[in-house]
Design an enzyme around this catalytic site. Structure first.
Site: not given
Length: 259
Positions: A165-166
Site C-alpha cells: 500500500a505504501y
C-alpha cells in the site's frame, strides 16, 4: 528565482530523518530553509539551530500534511514568515518529504490505513504543491525557475512483502512528477522524484539493527547500507543549478540495492 541573495527551500517533515539531513545539506550549500514538522517541535527547533550553525537562516512551521484543512492556513503562515524573515514573497525549492509508513499485506489492510497513506502521500502532497506552485488565487509562492523534489521509494521497483500500500501511494507520486514537470515546465520549474532504497532512519524502524544493516549491505552493489545523508545529497543536487536540465525523472538513490 526569488530575487534575494540566498535561495530559500521548503522541506516538509524535516525534524528528523531524510528531511533533517536534507535541510542541513541544503544549508551547507547556501540555502536558507523553511521546514515543517507535524509533531516533535523540539526536534524542529534543533533542526533550525543546525541550519543556523551553517550561517543560514531557518524557520520551522507546523503542518500536518494529511489534514487538507491545514493547507490554507499553512500557506498564509508561510507568506508571513517569508515577509518577516527574508522580506521575500517566494521560495525557490519545494521538497515533498513528509510522510508516514505502514506495514500491511493483502487481506489485512484496513480502510483507515489506506486513507491515512493516501491523505499523507498523495492528497497532501498534491494539495500543498498546488497551493504553492499553481494557486487558483494569489501569486504562486514557488518562484519561476524553481525546483520540486518529491520523495518516492525504491519499493516501486523491488518488492518487500508488507509494503504494497505504501509503495502504491509512492507510485502515484511518481506519476504526478511527470505531469507536474509538463505543466510547470513553461515557468522553468523542474520536478523530479528521488526514490531511496532501505535507509537507516527512525522512519524505517531499524536504527542500530546490525543484522538488518548487514542484510541490506549484502544486497547492495556499493556494499553498505544507507543513511539519511546519502539521500539528502541527491535531493540537494537536484535543487541546484547544475541540475537545471533534469526534470520529470525518477532517480533511485539506493546504492544499487537488489539489482
Amino acid at each position: 528565482m526569488s530575487g534575494i541573495t540566498s535561495p530559500i527551500a521548503l522541506v516538509t517533515g524535516a525534524n528528523r530523518g531524510i528531511g533533517r539531513a536534507t535541510v542541513e545539506e541544503l544549508a551547507r550549500r547556501g540555502h536558507d530553509i523553511v521546514l515543517t514538522y507535524r509533531s516533535h517541535a523540539d526536534e524542529a527547533a534543533e533542526a533550525v539551530r543546525a541550519v543556523e550553525a551553517e550561517g543560514r537562516r531557518a524557520v520551522a512551521l507546523q503542518l500536518d500534511i494529511a489534514d487538507a484543512a491545514a493547507i490554507e492556513p499553512f500557506v498564509a503562515a508561510l507568506r508571513a514568515a517569508l515577509h518577516e524573515t527574508w522580506g521575500a514573497t517566494t521560495i525557490d525549492a519545494l521538497v515533498n518529504n513528509g510522510g508516514m509508513g505502514a506495514t500491511t499485506t493483502l487481506g489485512t489492510t484496513s480502510v483507515q490505513v489506506l486513507d491515512e497513506l493516501f491523505a499523507t502521500h498523495v492528497r497532501g502532497v498534491y494539495l500543498l504543491t498546488q497551493a504553492l506552485a499553481a494557486p487558483a488565487e494569489d501569486d504562486p509562492l514557488l518562484a519561476d525557475g524553481g525546483s520540486i523534489v518529491n520523495l518516492g521509494t525504491g519499493l516501486t521497483r523491488f518488492v518487500h512483502v508488507g509494503r504494497d500500500a505504501y509503495a502504491a501511494m509512492k507510485g502515484a507520486v511518481g506519476v504526478l512528477t511527470g505531469y507536474w514537470a509538463q505543466e510547470l515546465g513553461p515557468r522553468g520549474i523542474r520536478v523530479n522524484t528521488v526514490a531511496p532504497g532501505p535507509v537507516e532512519t527512525q522512519f524505517s524502524g531499524w536504527v542500530g539493527d546490525d543484522t538488518l544493516r548487514k542484510v541490506f549491505a549484502d544486497a547492495t552493489a556499493l556494499g553498505r547500507s544507507s543513511v539519511a545523508s546519502d539521500i539528502a545529497g541527491v535531493i540537494a543536487t537536484l535543487v541546484e543549478p547544475g541540475a537545471a536540465w533534469v526534470t520529470a525523472q525518477r532517480i533511485e538513490a539506493s546504492g544499487g540495492y537488489r539489482l
